[in-house]
Design a protein around this motif. Sequence first.
Motif, short mmCIF file in Angstrom:
data_model
loop_
_atom_site.label_atom_id
_atom_site.label_comp_id
_atom_site.label_asym_id
_atom_site.label_seq_id
_atom_site.Cartn_x
_atom_site.Cartn_y
_atom_site.Cartn_z
N VAL A 239 9.09 -16.23 -7.33
CA VAL A 239 7.91 -16.74 -6.90
C VAL A 239 7.36 -16.60 -5.60
CG1 VAL A 239 6.41 -18.94 -6.71
CG2 VAL A 239 7.64 -18.71 -8.78
N PHE A 240 8.21 -16.64 -4.68
CA PHE A 240 8.27 -16.49 -3.22
C PHE A 240 7.99 -15.01 -3.19
CE2 PHE A 240 9.95 -15.02 0.84
CZ PHE A 240 9.22 -15.72 1.66
N VAL A 241 8.68 -14.12 -3.79
CA VAL A 241 8.54 -12.64 -3.67
C VAL A 241 7.11 -12.27 -4.07
CG1 VAL A 241 9.22 -10.67 -4.59
CG2 VAL A 241 10.99 -12.12 -3.79
N PHE A 242 6.69 -12.60 -5.06
CA PHE A 242 5.34 -12.28 -5.65
C PHE A 242 4.24 -12.90 -5.05
CE2 PHE A 242 8.20 -10.59 -9.19
CZ PHE A 242 7.94 -9.40 -8.79
N GLU A 243 4.51 -13.98 -4.30
CA GLU A 243 3.27 -14.55 -3.47
C GLU A 243 3.07 -13.71 -2.43
OE1 GLU A 243 0.98 -17.17 -4.27
OE2 GLU A 243 1.84 -17.05 -6.20
N ASN A 244 3.79 -13.05 -1.84
CA ASN A 244 3.65 -12.06 -0.54
C ASN A 244 3.15 -10.71 -1.02
OD1 ASN A 244 4.47 -14.05 1.51
ND2 ASN A 244 6.37 -14.19 0.41
N THR A 245 1.86 -10.42 -0.96
CA THR A 245 1.44 -9.08 -1.37
C THR A 245 0.96 -8.30 -0.17
OG1 THR A 245 -0.80 -10.07 -1.84
CG2 THR A 245 1.01 -10.19 -3.85
N THR A 246 0.99 -8.56 0.91
CA THR A 246 0.39 -7.86 2.00
C THR A 246 1.22 -6.74 2.19
OG1 THR A 246 1.43 -9.34 3.64
CG2 THR A 246 -0.70 -9.81 3.03
N SER A 247 0.91 -5.45 2.78
CA SER A 247 1.47 -4.25 3.10
C SER A 247 1.95 -4.51 4.61
CB SER A 247 0.61 -3.14 3.01
OG SER A 247 0.19 -2.97 1.73
N VAL A 248 3.19 -4.14 4.77
CA VAL A 248 3.99 -4.25 5.96
C VAL A 248 4.41 -2.93 6.33
CG1 VAL A 248 4.26 -6.97 5.70
CG2 VAL A 248 5.91 -5.26 5.10
N LYS A 249 4.67 -2.64 7.75
CA LYS A 249 5.41 -1.37 8.07
C LYS A 249 7.10 -1.66 8.27
CE LYS A 249 1.85 0.62 10.65
NZ LYS A 249 1.16 1.12 11.87
N MET B 155 4.85 -0.60 2.94
CA MET B 155 4.96 -0.72 1.50
C MET B 155 4.45 -2.45 1.29
SD MET B 155 9.29 -1.09 1.26
CE MET B 155 9.22 -1.21 -0.65
N PRO B 156 4.23 -2.78 0.14
CA PRO B 156 4.02 -4.22 -0.13
C PRO B 156 5.25 -5.07 0.21
CG PRO B 156 3.42 -2.88 -2.26
CD PRO B 156 4.30 -2.00 -0.85
N LEU B 157 4.93 -6.14 0.93
CA LEU B 157 6.19 -7.21 1.41
C LEU B 157 6.84 -7.58 0.24
CD1 LEU B 157 7.33 -8.63 3.44
CD2 LEU B 157 5.66 -10.60 3.21
N TRP B 158 6.08 -7.86 -1.01
CA TRP B 158 7.01 -8.17 -2.18
C TRP B 158 8.03 -7.20 -2.75
CZ3 TRP B 158 7.09 -5.02 -6.59
CH2 TRP B 158 5.96 -4.18 -6.65
#
Length: 80
Positions: free
Chosen positions: A35-45, A55-58
Amino acid sequence: MARTGKHQQSRTPFLSRPGVRRLAGFVLVTAIALVFVFENTTSVKIRLLVPEVTMPLWGALLIAWGLGILGAAFTLHRRR
């Protein structure tokens, strides 16, 4: 007719078995982590030693979680 004597085996309740308790804890922690993984959908470096990837944070969290599971399995396997 009730069985008595040495043929009768005592059975432990299903939820009292150590394997079931460990599996229940693993399932609970896995569900919360997913749940924690798929709630974080922003892209990060992310910097991988030299290259920098976006890539996406998830995805990064899922990779880290999978590596953690592999490390735990390897550690438990080596103890036996």
